[in-house]
Design a protein around this motif. Structure first.
Motif, mmCIF file in Angstrom:
data_model
loop_
_atom_site.group_PDB
_atom_site.id
_atom_site.type_symbol
_atom_site.label_atom_id
_atom_site.label_comp_id
_atom_site.label_asym_id
_atom_site.label_seq_id
_atom_site.Cartn_x
_atom_site.Cartn_y
_atom_site.Cartn_z
ATOM 1 N N UNK A 23 0.708 -1.283 -0.167
ATOM 2 C CA UNK A 23 -0.107 0.020 0.171
ATOM 3 C C UNK A 23 0.817 1.237 0.088
ATOM 4 N N UNK A 24 1.794 1.357 0.758
ATOM 5 C CA UNK A 24 2.472 2.459 0.775
ATOM 6 C C UNK A 24 3.566 2.429 -0.238
ATOM 7 N N UNK A 25 4.073 1.419 -0.865
ATOM 8 C CA UNK A 25 4.924 1.562 -2.127
ATOM 9 C C UNK A 25 3.990 2.215 -3.108
ATOM 10 N N UNK A 26 2.794 1.836 -3.368
ATOM 11 C CA UNK A 26 1.926 2.380 -4.278
ATOM 12 C C UNK A 26 1.633 3.848 -3.845
ATOM 13 N N UNK A 27 1.139 4.199 -2.730
ATOM 14 C CA UNK A 27 0.962 5.575 -2.501
ATOM 15 C C UNK A 27 1.410 5.792 -1.058
ATOM 16 N N UNK A 28 2.572 6.515 -1.032
ATOM 17 C CA UNK A 28 3.197 6.865 0.319
ATOM 18 C C UNK A 28 2.428 7.423 1.362
ATOM 19 N N UNK A 29 2.272 6.592 2.475
ATOM 20 C CA UNK A 29 1.395 7.069 3.643
ATOM 21 C C UNK A 29 0.193 5.959 3.759
ATOM 22 N N UNK A 30 -0.264 5.389 2.762
ATOM 23 C CA UNK A 30 -1.467 4.542 2.768
ATOM 24 C C UNK A 30 -1.373 3.208 3.638
ATOM 25 N N UNK A 31 -0.255 2.795 3.710
ATOM 26 C CA UNK A 31 -0.217 1.555 4.657
ATOM 27 C C UNK A 31 -0.077 2.171 6.144
ATOM 28 N N UNK A 32 0.531 3.397 6.388
ATOM 29 C CA UNK A 32 0.695 3.753 7.720
ATOM 30 C C UNK A 32 -0.911 4.137 8.029
ATOM 31 N N UNK A 33 -1.886 4.715 7.172
ATOM 32 C CA UNK A 33 -3.150 5.113 7.390
ATOM 33 C C UNK A 33 -3.833 3.599 7.926
ATOM 34 N N UNK A 34 -3.502 2.735 7.043
ATOM 35 C CA UNK A 34 -4.266 1.452 7.516
ATOM 36 C C UNK A 34 -3.803 0.867 8.735
ATOM 37 N N UNK A 35 -2.653 1.445 9.023
ATOM 38 C CA UNK A 35 -2.146 0.902 10.857
ATOM 39 C C UNK A 35 -2.281 2.049 11.645
ATOM 40 N N UNK A 36 -3.267 2.895 11.403
ATOM 41 C CA UNK A 36 -3.757 3.844 12.359
ATOM 42 C C UNK A 36 -2.599 4.819 12.575
ATOM 43 N N UNK A 119 7.255 2.309 2.144
ATOM 44 C CA UNK A 119 6.866 0.951 2.239
ATOM 45 C C UNK A 119 7.472 0.304 3.356
ATOM 46 N N UNK A 120 8.896 0.570 3.494
ATOM 47 C CA UNK A 120 9.612 -0.276 4.475
ATOM 48 C C UNK A 120 9.252 0.077 5.922
ATOM 49 N N UNK A 121 9.022 1.411 6.340
ATOM 50 C CA UNK A 121 8.246 1.913 7.362
ATOM 51 C C UNK A 121 7.069 1.088 7.787
ATOM 52 N N UNK A 122 6.274 1.086 6.770
ATOM 53 C CA UNK A 122 4.975 0.353 7.040
ATOM 54 C C UNK A 122 5.165 -1.120 7.212
ATOM 55 N N UNK A 123 5.963 -1.502 6.592
ATOM 56 C CA UNK A 123 6.294 -3.093 6.917
ATOM 57 C C UNK A 123 6.818 -3.401 8.255
ATOM 58 N N UNK A 124 7.789 -2.405 8.374
ATOM 59 C CA UNK A 124 8.360 -2.703 9.842
ATOM 60 C C UNK A 124 7.247 -2.521 11.086
ATOM 61 N N UNK A 125 6.395 -1.166 10.807
ATOM 62 C CA UNK A 125 5.638 -0.930 11.769
ATOM 63 C C UNK A 125 4.493 -1.903 11.948
ATOM 64 N N UNK A 126 4.196 -2.845 10.800
ATOM 65 C CA UNK A 126 3.032 -3.921 10.918
ATOM 66 C C UNK A 126 3.822 -5.134 11.650
#
Length: 152
Positions: A23-36, A119-126
């Motif tokens: 998600x964050x690779x496609x649009x930066x910040x989208x993975x972080x939003x999904x993780x709250x 993307x890497x930050x979202x991956x690690x955060x998850x």
């Protein structure tokens, strides 16, 4: 509208690490939003918007420099030959083209870097979803100190 359910760390992250990364690779910040994590998502989004704007602006400036650099300047006429020949000099815009091309490359590199680091930050955060840690900046006599605490 569905009621907002608080995120529970015991049940795991709301999305998988792979999904957060993609998600964050496609649009930066989208993975972080999904993780709250809306603050860091906003930061990645702002970096994306600024670097995208500057990439477009730099590409426009490069086009202008290329168009201006094509033309040469007539500095005189050589009348010693028949027919008279124009003496031309390179436009002062020619050296600027290289600089503008470098700017486009730099802003494009920042765009790509922002996608991968988001993307890497979202991956690690998850993956670290269930780690109860608190990180903050604390004032100290010598400036700000980075403080981190966690429960084992």
């Amino acid at each position: 509208m569905a009621p907002v359910v608080p995120l529970d760390s015991a049940s795991g992250p709301p999305v998988s690490p792979r999904s957060a990364f993609l998600r964050s690779l496609a649009l930066p910040g989208l993975g972080q939003l999904a993780l709250g994590r809306p603050r860091i998502a906003t930061a990645f989004g702002l970096i994306e918007a600024a670097s995208l704007f500057m990439t477009v602006k730099s590409r426009h400036n490069l086009g202008v420099a290329k168009r201006m650099g094509i033309d040469s300047i007539v500095v005189g006429v050589d009348s010693s030959v028949i027919p008279p020949r124009l003496i031309k000099a390179a436009s002062p815009w020619v050296p600027i083209v290289h600089s503008r091309r470098q700017q486009v490359e730099d802003w494009t590199a920042l765009l790509i870097f922002n996608h991968f680091i988001s993307g890497a930050e979202a991956f690690v955060s998850a993956h670290l979803w269930d780690l109860p840690a608190h990180v903050s900046l604390v004032p100290s006599p010598r400036g700000l100190t980075l403080a981190a605490s966690t429960v084992w």
